[in-house]
Design an enzyme around this catalytic site. Structure first.
Site, PDB file in Angstrom:
ATOM      1  N   HIS A  16       0.851  -1.191   0.000  1.00 11.72           N
ATOM      2  CA  HIS A  16       0.000   0.000   0.000  1.00 11.72           C
ATOM      3  C   HIS A  16       0.881   1.234   0.000  1.00 11.72           C
ATOM      4  O   HIS A  16       1.956   1.231   0.600  1.00 11.72           O
ATOM      5  CB  HIS A  16      -0.921   0.019   1.217  1.00 11.72           C
ATOM      6  CG  HIS A  16      -0.187  -0.055   2.525  1.00 11.72           C
ATOM      7  ND1 HIS A  16       0.326  -1.244   3.020  1.00 11.72           N
ATOM      8  CD2 HIS A  16       0.160   0.902   3.422  1.00 11.72           C
ATOM      9  CE1 HIS A  16       0.932  -1.009   4.174  1.00 11.72           C
ATOM     10  NE2 HIS A  16       0.856   0.290   4.436  1.00 11.72           N
ATOM     11  N   HIS A  76       1.061   5.308   0.957  1.00 14.65           N
ATOM     12  CA  HIS A  76       0.456   6.395   1.729  1.00 14.65           C
ATOM     13  C   HIS A  76       0.464   7.643   0.854  1.00 14.65           C
ATOM     14  O   HIS A  76       1.507   7.989   0.268  1.00 14.65           O
ATOM     15  CB  HIS A  76       1.288   6.693   2.976  1.00 14.65           C
ATOM     16  CG  HIS A  76       1.350   5.565   3.960  1.00 14.65           C
ATOM     17  ND1 HIS A  76       0.623   5.546   5.131  1.00 14.65           N
ATOM     18  CD2 HIS A  76       2.059   4.397   3.941  1.00 14.65           C
ATOM     19  CE1 HIS A  76       0.880   4.432   5.797  1.00 14.65           C
ATOM     20  NE2 HIS A  76       1.756   3.720   5.100  1.00 14.65           N
TER      21      HIS A  76
HETATM   22  P1  5GP Z   1       2.398   0.780   7.218  1.00 14.51           P
HETATM   23  O1  5GP Z   1       3.108   1.098   8.488  1.00 14.51           O
HETATM   24  O2  5GP Z   1       2.211  -0.710   7.028  1.00 14.51           O
HETATM   25  O3  5GP Z   1       3.017   1.450   6.022  1.00 14.51           O
HETATM   26  O4  5GP Z   1       0.978   1.455   7.350  1.00 14.51           O
HETATM   27  C1  5GP Z   1      -0.166   0.791   7.746  1.00 14.51           C
HETATM   28  C2  5GP Z   1      -1.251   1.840   7.868  1.00 14.51           C
HETATM   29  O5  5GP Z   1      -2.515   1.202   7.898  1.00 14.51           O
HETATM   30  C3  5GP Z   1      -1.146   2.698   9.138  1.00 14.51           C
HETATM   31  O6  5GP Z   1      -1.018   4.067   8.777  1.00 14.51           O
HETATM   32  C4  5GP Z   1      -2.437   2.404   9.878  1.00 14.51           C
HETATM   33  O7  5GP Z   1      -2.968   3.545  10.515  1.00 14.51           O
HETATM   34  C5  5GP Z   1      -3.349   1.895   8.791  1.00 14.51           C
HETATM   35  N1  5GP Z   1      -4.342   0.934   9.233  1.00 14.51           N
HETATM   36  C6  5GP Z   1      -4.127  -0.148  10.021  1.00 14.51           C
HETATM   37  N2  5GP Z   1      -5.277  -0.825  10.228  1.00 14.51           N
HETATM   38  C7  5GP Z   1      -6.244  -0.152   9.534  1.00 14.51           C
HETATM   39  C8  5GP Z   1      -7.638  -0.372   9.364  1.00 14.51           C
HETATM   40  O8  5GP Z   1      -8.241  -1.314   9.879  1.00 14.51           O
HETATM   41  N3  5GP Z   1      -8.309   0.517   8.588  1.00 14.51           N
HETATM   42  C9  5GP Z   1      -7.678   1.573   7.985  1.00 14.51           C
HETATM   43  N4  5GP Z   1      -8.429   2.400   7.238  1.00 14.51           N
HETATM   44  N5  5GP Z   1      -6.362   1.815   8.134  1.00 14.51           N
HETATM   45  C10 5GP Z   1      -5.646   0.955   8.903  1.00 14.51           C
END
Ligand code: 5GP
Ligand code: ZN
Length: 135
Positions: free
Chosen positions: A97, A99
């Site tokens: 994913h 951001h």
């Molecule tokens: P990473 O650290 O893997 O790049 O980012 C994961 C992101 O997913 C985080 O910013 C976190 O807030 C978001 N996230 C985690 N669980 C959920 C969820 O259940 N729903 C949504 N909309 N975002 C989530």
């Protein structure tokens, strides 16, 4: 993947704040936004890391990301677009994913403020990475 939170969202088993969807990506609002409008562009298929994508699907996903970025530019002029790839890079959810983080004057976010260092080994590092990239 049954224990993947983004797969559950994609399957409609968990609710989300959807803002865009096509064949390759689902874009939703981050549940804990770094700024208002913080959007996640999630691959429709479960790949833990960018390098796991087959080439054509990777290109299609990038096109979806670009579409979201184009639209988000109408929301705020400045954006940080980033992917955490790997645990040590801060990846919490091992399902690709991006951001897309809206930036506004004086918002105080520090995404772009890493601690810059002097590296006396730039020549050596260049050789190593250059050869890896040209294998
Ligand atoms: P990473 O650290 O893997 O790049 O980012 C994961 C992101 O997913 C985080 O910013 C976190 O807030 C978001 N996230 C985690 N669980 C959920 C969820 O259940 N729903 C949504 N909309 N975002 C989530
Ligand atoms: Zn997944």
């Amino acid at each position: 993947m049954s224990d993947c939170i983004f797969c559950k969202i994609l399957a409609g088993e968990l609710p989300s704040w959807k803002v865009y969807e096509d064949d390759y990506a689902l874009a939703i609002l981050d549940i804990n936004p770094a700024s208002k409008g913080h959007t996640l562009v999630i691959s429709k298929r479960h790949y833990p890391h960018m390098n796991d994508f087959p080439e054509q699907e990777y290109l299609a996903f990038m096109a979806s990301l670009r579409k979201v970025v184009k639209g988000m530019k109408k929301y705020t002029e400045a954006l940080n677009i980033l992917e955490n790839d790997g645990k040590d890079a801060g990846q919490l959810v091992p399902h690709v994913h991006f951001h897309v983080i809206p930036r506004r004057p004086g918002d105080g976010l520090q995404i772009d403020l890493w601690r810059a260092q002097h590296d006396p080994d730039l020549d050596k590092v260049q050789k190593t990475i250059q050869s890896l990239l040209n294998e």
